[in-house]
Design an enzyme around this catalytic site. Structure first.
Site, PDB file in Angstrom:
ATOM      1  N   SER A 143       0.837  -1.198   0.000  1.00  0.00           N
ATOM      2  CA  SER A 143       0.000   0.000   0.000  1.00  0.00           C
ATOM      3  C   SER A 143       0.881   1.261   0.000  1.00  0.00           C
ATOM      4  O   SER A 143       1.683   1.447  -0.909  1.00  0.00           O
ATOM      5  CB  SER A 143      -0.969  -0.057   1.180  1.00  0.00           C
ATOM      6  OG  SER A 143      -2.006   0.877   1.042  1.00  0.00           O
ATOM      7  N   ASP A 149      -9.462  -5.492  -4.513  1.00  0.00           N
ATOM      8  CA  ASP A 149      -8.552  -4.570  -3.830  1.00  0.00           C
ATOM      9  C   ASP A 149      -8.896  -3.112  -4.116  1.00  0.00           C
ATOM     10  O   ASP A 149      -9.343  -2.760  -5.207  1.00  0.00           O
ATOM     11  CB  ASP A 149      -7.132  -4.850  -4.327  1.00  0.00           C
ATOM     12  CG  ASP A 149      -6.054  -4.477  -3.331  1.00  0.00           C
ATOM     13  OD1 ASP A 149      -6.207  -3.463  -2.639  1.00  0.00           O
ATOM     14  OD2 ASP A 149      -5.047  -5.214  -3.264  1.00  0.00           O
ATOM     15  N   HIS A 174      -7.626  -5.897  -0.004  1.00  0.00           N
ATOM     16  CA  HIS A 174      -6.361  -5.174   0.147  1.00  0.00           C
ATOM     17  C   HIS A 174      -5.354  -5.889   1.045  1.00  0.00           C
ATOM     18  O   HIS A 174      -4.192  -5.509   1.086  1.00  0.00           O
ATOM     19  CB  HIS A 174      -6.669  -3.787   0.725  1.00  0.00           C
ATOM     20  CG  HIS A 174      -5.563  -2.784   0.608  1.00  0.00           C
ATOM     21  ND1 HIS A 174      -4.954  -2.475  -0.591  1.00  0.00           N
ATOM     22  CD2 HIS A 174      -4.948  -2.008   1.548  1.00  0.00           C
ATOM     23  CE1 HIS A 174      -4.038  -1.548  -0.388  1.00  0.00           C
ATOM     24  NE2 HIS A 174      -4.000  -1.254   0.895  1.00  0.00           N
TER      25      HIS A 174
END
Length: 288
Positions: free
Chosen positions: A100, A238, A265
């Protein structure tokens, strides 16, 4: 297992090394956020089969110092911090796995100092803030209308700190962040390690509109400059959409791309065994 603290610009950061004596190229893991911690990523210690695995909490969160100095919360300082951690731990040759926001940091670090980096794994990547914002607005249209309206109105009215907004965000998270029920304990327990102030200053009050100092971040045009093996991964559902992740991969020479079909995610928690298999397969090939 070894842990301790490292002096970086602004304070001390906590780190932990699994299987320190292993002879394989170390793997340095950059957690998400900004302002989150490495807590939920501790399961990745299982990647330390024949290599050291290094996790650390970025300054401002987790077990690291939390200085009251807003000038510290910039991408450039976090990039400097990665270099300071590498130097202190003697990671002259290293693989980097970012998740991320950690991919934002990994990319920015690579473009500033690529020496000694053997490979990069961009896990659920955020390599363009404008594209991330566009994708979240698109994801929002897939939710019930009342959820969409609550999120939009709270953003417009500056009421993102209300229970109504938080409940709407929980619905969004159930779809695009982690789809497991019940919610995994590592994510529950990791909440108190976060620093929302850092997130708000760098990103903003919500995922959907970037208002912080990362607003203009976009390294898409630099991706063809990556000259090392690169792996892009994301979940089928995601926030880091498969479409955007594959697009980043297509712009990167010598890159591969993998979608975790049952994940959002948090594939490292939602499909932990497969996640580790994909990571190990990629890393072992490079080490040979």
């Amino acid at each position: 297992m070894k842990e301790g603290f490292i002096d970086v610009t602004g304070g001390k950061v906590w780190y932990i090394i699994h299987n320190e004596q292993a002879t394989g190229i170390p793997l340095l893991i950059l957690h998400g956020g900004p302002g989150s911690s490495s807590y939920s990523l501790q399961g990745l210690k299982d990647l330390a089969i024949d290599r050291p695995v290094v996790l650390y909490d970025q300054l401002g969160c987790g077990k690291s110092d939390r200085p009251d100095d807003d000038s510290l919360w910039t991408l450039d300082r976090f990039v400097e911090e990665v270099g300071q951690v590498r130097k202190e731990l003697g990671l002259n040759k290293v693989h980097i796995l970012g998740h991320s926001w950690g991919t934002t940091l990994a990319a920015a670090y690579y473009f500033s100092d690529p020496k000694g980096i053997s490979s990069i794994i961009f896990s659920s990547p955020c390599l363009s803030a404008p594209l991330w914002e566009k994708d979240q607005k698109k994801n929002l249209t897939l939710l019930p209308l009342e959820i969409q309206e609550t999120i939009r109105s709270c953003e417009e009215n500056g009421t993102t700190d209300t229970p109504a907004f938080q409940k709407a965000i929980e619905v969004f998270n159930d779809h695009f962040v982690c789809r497991l029920k019940p919610y995994p304990e590592p994510l529950k327990q990791g909440k108190h390690f976060r620093n929302p102030h850092v997130y708000q200053l760098m990103w903003g009050p919500s995922e959907f509109t970037v208002q912080g100092n990362l607003k203009a971040f976009d390294c898409t045009e630099q991706l063809p400059q990556i000259s090392i093996p690169t792996l892009y991964t994301c979940g089928r559902y995601d926030e880091a959409t498969p479409e955007s992740t594959e697009y980043f991969s297509s712009r990167t020479p010598n890159a591969s791309f993998h979608v975790f079909e049952k994940s959002a995610h948090m594939a490292y928690i939602e499909e932990p065994e497969q996640y580790r298999q994909v990571m190990n397969k990629f890393l072992v090939v490079i080490d040979k």
